[in-house]
Design a protein around this motif. Structure first.
Motif, PDB file in Angstrom:
ATOM      1  N   ASP A  93       0.813  -1.215   0.000  1.00  0.00           N
ATOM      2  CA  ASP A  93       0.000   0.000   0.000  1.00  0.00           C
ATOM      3  C   ASP A  93       0.848   1.268   0.000  1.00  0.00           C
ATOM      4  OD1 ASP A  93       0.981  -0.568   2.495  1.00  0.00           O
ATOM      5  OD2 ASP A  93      -0.872  -0.145   3.575  1.00  0.00           O
ATOM      6  N   THR A  94       2.176   1.132   0.025  1.00  0.00           N
ATOM      7  CA  THR A  94       3.048   2.307   0.068  1.00  0.00           C
ATOM      8  C   THR A  94       4.054   2.326  -1.079  1.00  0.00           C
ATOM      9  OG1 THR A  94       4.509   1.141   1.623  1.00  0.00           O
ATOM     10  CG2 THR A  94       2.853   2.639   2.563  1.00  0.00           C
ATOM     11  N   ILE A  95       4.875   1.283  -1.174  1.00  0.00           N
ATOM     12  CA  ILE A  95       5.886   1.170  -2.214  1.00  0.00           C
ATOM     13  C   ILE A  95       6.014  -0.297  -2.602  1.00  0.00           C
ATOM     14  CG2 ILE A  95       7.226   3.208  -1.511  1.00  0.00           C
ATOM     15  CD1 ILE A  95       9.050   1.368   0.095  1.00  0.00           C
ATOM     16  N   TYR A  96       6.823  -0.579  -3.626  1.00  0.00           N
ATOM     17  CA  TYR A  96       7.093  -1.975  -3.969  1.00  0.00           C
ATOM     18  C   TYR A  96       8.106  -2.553  -2.993  1.00  0.00           C
ATOM     19  CZ  TYR A  96       4.358  -2.384  -8.193  1.00  0.00           C
ATOM     20  OH  TYR A  96       3.303  -2.494  -9.069  1.00  0.00           O
ATOM     21  N   GLY A  97       7.952  -3.852  -2.708  1.00  0.00           N
ATOM     22  CA  GLY A  97       8.819  -4.498  -1.752  1.00  0.00           C
ATOM     23  C   GLY A  97       9.420  -5.782  -2.277  1.00  0.00           C
ATOM     24  N   LEU A  98      10.510  -6.199  -1.655  1.00  0.00           N
ATOM     25  CA  LEU A  98      11.079  -7.524  -1.867  1.00  0.00           C
ATOM     26  C   LEU A  98      10.657  -8.383  -0.690  1.00  0.00           C
ATOM     27  CD1 LEU A  98      14.752  -6.740  -2.977  1.00  0.00           C
ATOM     28  CD2 LEU A  98      12.717  -7.058  -4.415  1.00  0.00           C
ATOM     29  N   ALA A  99      10.196  -9.573  -0.964  1.00  0.00           N
ATOM     30  CA  ALA A  99       9.694 -10.450   0.093  1.00  0.00           C
ATOM     31  C   ALA A  99      10.290 -11.839  -0.018  1.00  0.00           C
ATOM     32  CB  ALA A  99       8.169 -10.535   0.041  1.00  0.00           C
ATOM     33  N   CYS A 100      10.471 -12.464   1.138  1.00  0.00           N
ATOM     34  CA  CYS A 100      10.882 -13.864   1.209  1.00  0.00           C
ATOM     35  C   CYS A 100      10.305 -14.430   2.498  1.00  0.00           C
ATOM     36  CB  CYS A 100      12.404 -14.003   1.189  1.00  0.00           C
ATOM     37  SG  CYS A 100      13.235 -13.452   2.708  1.00  0.00           S
TER      38      CYS A 100
END
Length: 278
Positions: A93-100
């Motif tokens: 809802d704010t910015i793009y993220g990297l997730a694992c």
């Protein structure tokens, strides 16, 4: 470095896929979901899968609005990549993220490597429901307070519980937790059944990103890139980060995009006092 499939460059294949999908959609031959599916099939030889969510019909995408096969397939593909230990790019809802997966030590190390991130800078965790926070954090505030701030553009910092992977932020007893106000992200966490480690989708020290093309140099290192379109008002501020680990007090770690509304909830409704130290 470009990824190659059968001697064809990553950029060329990506462009060919996009042109084909746009042409098909413009001719009205296929509905959007089918067009997206065709695009994915054409690009299936690529190591990195770039999957486009259908545009939301309200203020922010929700799982309910995206209940068709297209959204379900993207969720399934992303969950599989995460369960296989890979790192993915996702909209929030704010910015793009990297997730694992936060419980995977190898995936955490891979995330730091991809970003070039200082190993002493923490990663937040992301969960799907408020109840999940209690599994991984020692919460000292009322449950109602959590409900007033989450889901939303706020990261709450608590003392970590013993359930959380000790290789995640081993240098601190605290951990930040998020529940983004984004249906895809919430559903993704629910389907994984465990917390995701989450950080911004950019090379460390570079600007935050609000469109997927802005971190295209990272794509070859990611298993899946979920394109949710442009995010929010493009402020790039990220979430407001607030430390709630001390009973009766709060400390702002990062102002972010929801500072005033967060302080209003903490002070006016729950009577917390601001800790000016640290």
């Amino acid at each position: 470095m470009l990824q190659h499939a059968g001697g064809v460059s990553f950029k060329f294949m990506k462009s060919a896929c996009n042109i084909a999908v746009d042409f098909i959609k413009s001719r009205g031959v296929l509905v959007p979901a089918a067009a997206h599916s065709l695009g994915a099939d054409m690009c299936k030889e690529l190591k990195t899968k770039v999957l486009r969510l259908q545009p939301p019909t309200a203020n922010g995408p929700t799982a309910e609005q995206r209940s068709g096969a297209d959204g379900a397939e993207i969720l399934s593909c992303t969950v599989k990549a995460l369960k296989d230990g890979h790192v993915v790019a996702v909209p929030t809802d704010t910015i793009y993220g990297l997730a694992c997966l936060a419980q995977s030590s190898e995936a955490i190390r891979r995330t730091y490597s991809i970003k070039g991130r200082n190993g002493q800078k923490p990663l937040a965790i992301c969960v799907g429901e408020i109840q999940d926070i209690y599994n991984y954090c020692k919460v000292k505030v009322k449950r109602e307070l959590l409900g007033d701030l989450l889901p939303g553009p706020v990261t709450l910092v608590f003392e970590r519980s013993e359930e959380l992977n000790t290789d995640l932020n081993p240098f601190t007893s605290l951990v930040g937790v998020r529940i983004p106000d984004h249906g895809f992200m919430r559903r993704l966490c629910q389907m994984c059944g465990e917390p995701l480690a989450l950080t911004s989708a950019n090379i460390s020290s570079n600007s935050s990103t609000v469109e997927v093309h802005e971190f295209q140099e990272l794509w070859p290192k990611l298993a899946v890139v979920v394109d949710g379109g442009p995010i929010g008002d493009k402020s790039r501020l990220g979430s407001t980060v607030v430390d709630l680990s001390v009973l009766g007090k709060y400390r702002i770690i990062r102002p972010g995009c929801a500072l005033s509304s967060t302080i209003d909830v903490l002070e006016r409704k729950y009577g917390l006092s601001r800790d000016m130290e640290g």
